[in-house]
Enzyme design. Structure first.
Site, PDB file in Angstrom:
ATOM      1  N   HIS A  26       0.818  -1.215   0.000  1.00 41.12           N
ATOM      2  CA  HIS A  26       0.000   0.000   0.000  1.00 41.12           C
ATOM      3  C   HIS A  26       0.861   1.278   0.000  1.00 41.12           C
ATOM      4  O   HIS A  26       0.647   2.152   0.827  1.00 41.12           O
ATOM      5  CB  HIS A  26      -0.904   0.030   1.237  1.00 41.12           C
ATOM      6  CG  HIS A  26      -1.919  -1.054   1.289  1.00 41.12           C
ATOM      7  ND1 HIS A  26      -2.593  -1.385   2.444  1.00 41.12           N
ATOM      8  CD2 HIS A  26      -2.396  -1.891   0.326  1.00 41.12           C
ATOM      9  CE1 HIS A  26      -3.431  -2.378   2.210  1.00 41.12           C
ATOM     10  NE2 HIS A  26      -3.324  -2.703   0.920  1.00 41.12           N
ATOM     11  N   PRO A  27       1.817   1.431  -0.909  1.00 42.91           N
ATOM     12  CA  PRO A  27       2.642   2.644  -0.881  1.00 42.91           C
ATOM     13  C   PRO A  27       1.845   3.886  -1.282  1.00 42.91           C
ATOM     14  O   PRO A  27       1.079   3.856  -2.247  1.00 42.91           O
ATOM     15  CB  PRO A  27       3.753   2.346  -1.893  1.00 42.91           C
ATOM     16  CG  PRO A  27       3.137   1.369  -2.849  1.00 42.91           C
ATOM     17  CD  PRO A  27       2.215   0.526  -2.003  1.00 42.91           C
TER      18      PRO A  27
END
Length: 541
Positions: free
Chosen positions: A479-480
């Site tokens: 989930h960057p």
């Protein structure tokens, strides 16, 4: 391959809007903008077609991650907070982007996340303002309501399987005092329940199917794949177009209205830096002339670190034992072929729990992904004895990292340093998360399954030891966000209208603009950002 100064650049024509990246946000944007047939749009995607079975069969995510055709195959730098370990960092390499290889979980986060964005100076991004954008794209399995729509393109369905052992874990969570939740997406996701998923009758429903397929029939949309952006074209402080490379060579396309970067939290800062936009020290290392100074490009990388605790159990079936034999595998395949259900229809995680790591938290700050299986790592074989993976992630980490280009060659993977567990607060939440998982599995309701902690392994319970164990088992949940964040401070990259500060003719619309990570999975917020960007672009011209 880097551009040669002598290499010819072919004219690719002119479009009103050029979109870079056909992922979750870029696909929405292409759909919405081309609804007006007078607006011409070019959508540039570096990856290729998504016509691979591991994209569409839900359990295929296990094989899509690391697949050279489907995943860019990035890795992080050695992470000090993880004892110097380097992690895989999957990013989608096909139409649909990460929505083609992700966990299919539809999760908006918490209302407070968006109110916090608004309170940081980003007008128009509060929960009451973004909720209509979430609803616009959604085709929900339930009834029309204030929180859900049944008219949109992005299908949100219930999972097509149940594992009795997961029902028992849900009961154990309620025994701990965690309430049952019928809807994680109404603004407060605290509770336990099954994750809703982006599927259609047991088949992945990615952004390509939802948004590009309806739009690609329109004569004013052109989609090019296998087209790797080299840089933005600038005339002073105005972005006038894009230079990209495909198999036939270099091309320059002109953008009459604007360019919108939708290349994601890793791709977007790389393209900005190769265009001479970013931190001067980074650009000097790249030997790229400085065109525009923005100190925040590539900084503020935030991600959810999951702690994959594993518990062996007895007296209940898990995928480990069901898929152990050829007959078991054949039965699984037959069930999917006939009913589009069973383990092959599984999202990576089935049961979700949002709760607080300690009573002092004002709202849910950890998320469980509970799975009826166990393995050492993605791509590794399942364990041979029944077990559960009880992953816990810190929803709002305070550690931040960075992602920067390392070469003027656009084909070179960037450096990615998530910097997990860099703060005392994150290490404390990690320790508390392991304690919380142990308490969950020790509930009386689960006693008949005789859970035994396999990973990280039962033992000491002090903060320092648990933080060390978290460093050993922690891994990304993919989930960057945040590397081109919106805001008004000196490190902000865009304003609240998603315009890049100090430049004209360019916006950013992907998870890189998040000033703070959301309290949940990131695909649904990326779609919402695409909806917001479409409104802004249409209002401007």
């Amino acid at each position: 391959m880097a551009m040669s100064s002598a290499e010819a650049v072919a004219d690719f024509g002119s479009y009103d809007v050029v979109i870079i990246g056909a992922g979750s946000a870029g696909s929405v944007l292409a759909n919405r903008l081309t609804a007006n047939l007078r607006r011409t749009v070019l959508l540039i995607e570096a990856g290729g077609s998504d016509n691979h079975p591991w994209v569409h069969i839900p359990v295929g995510y296990l094989f899509a991650i690391g697949h050279p055709r489907l995943d860019w195959g990035f890795r992080t730098e050695p992470v000090p907070g993880l004892n110097g370990r380097s992690l895989i960092y999957p990013r989608g390499k096909v139409l649909g982007g990460c929505s083609s290889i992700n966990g299919m979980i539809y999760m908006r986060g918490q209302a407070q996340d968006y109110d916090d964005w608004r309170d940081l100076g980003n007008a128009g991004w509060g929960w009451d303002e973004v909720l209509p954008l979430f609803r616009r794209s959604e085709r929900h399995f339930g009834a029309e309501s204030d929180h859900h729509s049944i008219e949109g393109e992005l299908r949100v369905e219930e999972q097509r399987l149940r594992w009795p052992i997961l029902d028992e874990v849900a009961q154990a969570a309620q025994q701990m005092g965690i309430r049952a939740s019928a809807d994680f997406n109404a603004g407060d996701n605290e509770g336990v329940g099954y994750f809703p998923v982006n599927q259609r009758s047991g088949i992945r429903w990615n952004a390509r199917k939802a948004f590009l397929d309806p739009a690609r029939r329109r004569p004013n949309l052109r989609i090019v794949t296998g087209a790797h952006v080299q840089r933005l074209a600038l005339d002073g402080k105005r972005v006038t177009g894009v230079i990209f490379r495909d198999r036939s060579g270099l091309h320059r396309v002109h953008a009459g209205q604007e360019v919108v970067l939708c290349a994601g939290a890793i791709g977007t800062p790389q393209i900005l830096e190769l265009s001479g936009i970013g931190r001067p020290d980074v650009l000097r290392r790249l030997r790229v002339p400085v065109q525009h100074v923005l100190q925040g490009v590539g900084e503020n990388l935030q991600d959810h670190l999951q702690l994959r605790t594993i518990f062996a159990i007895k007296g209940a079936r898990t995928l480990n034992d069901r898929a152990r034999t050829l007959w078991g595998k054949a039965g699984i395949a037959l069930e999917y072929a006939l009913k589009r259900s069973g383990p092959m229809a599984m999202a990576p995680s089935q049961l979700g729990i949002f709760t607080r790591s300690d009573p002092g938290q004002t709202r849910a700050n950890i998320e469980y992904h509970v799975q009826p299986l166990s393995l050492d790592a993605f791509g590794q074989p399942l364990h041979t004895t029944p077990a559960l993976t009880v992953s816990v992630c810190n929803l709002r980490p305070t550690s931040t990292g960075w992602s920067h280009a390392v070469s003027p060659d656009a084909g070179m993977a960037p450096q990615i340093q998530p910097n997990y567990l860099a703060t005392d607060e994150d290490r404390k939440v990690a320790a508390d998360s392991i304690r919380h998982a142990r308490r969950l599995m020790a509930q009386p309701h689960l006693a008949r399954f005789s859970p035994i902690e396999i990973k990280p392994g039962a033992g000491a319970d002090d903060d320092d030891t648990l933080a060390r164990l978290a460093a050993e088992i922690g891994t990304t949940i993919f989930h960057p966000v945040g590397t081109a964040r919106m805001g008004t401070d000196p490190l902000a990259v865009t304003d609240a209208q998603l315009n890049v500060h100090g430049l004209f003719g360019v916006r950013i619309a992907d998870c890189s603009v998040m000033p703070r990570i959301v309290s949940g999975n990131t695909h649904a917020p990326a779609v919402m950002i695409g909806e917001k960007a479409a409104e802004l672009v249409m209002a401007a011209g």
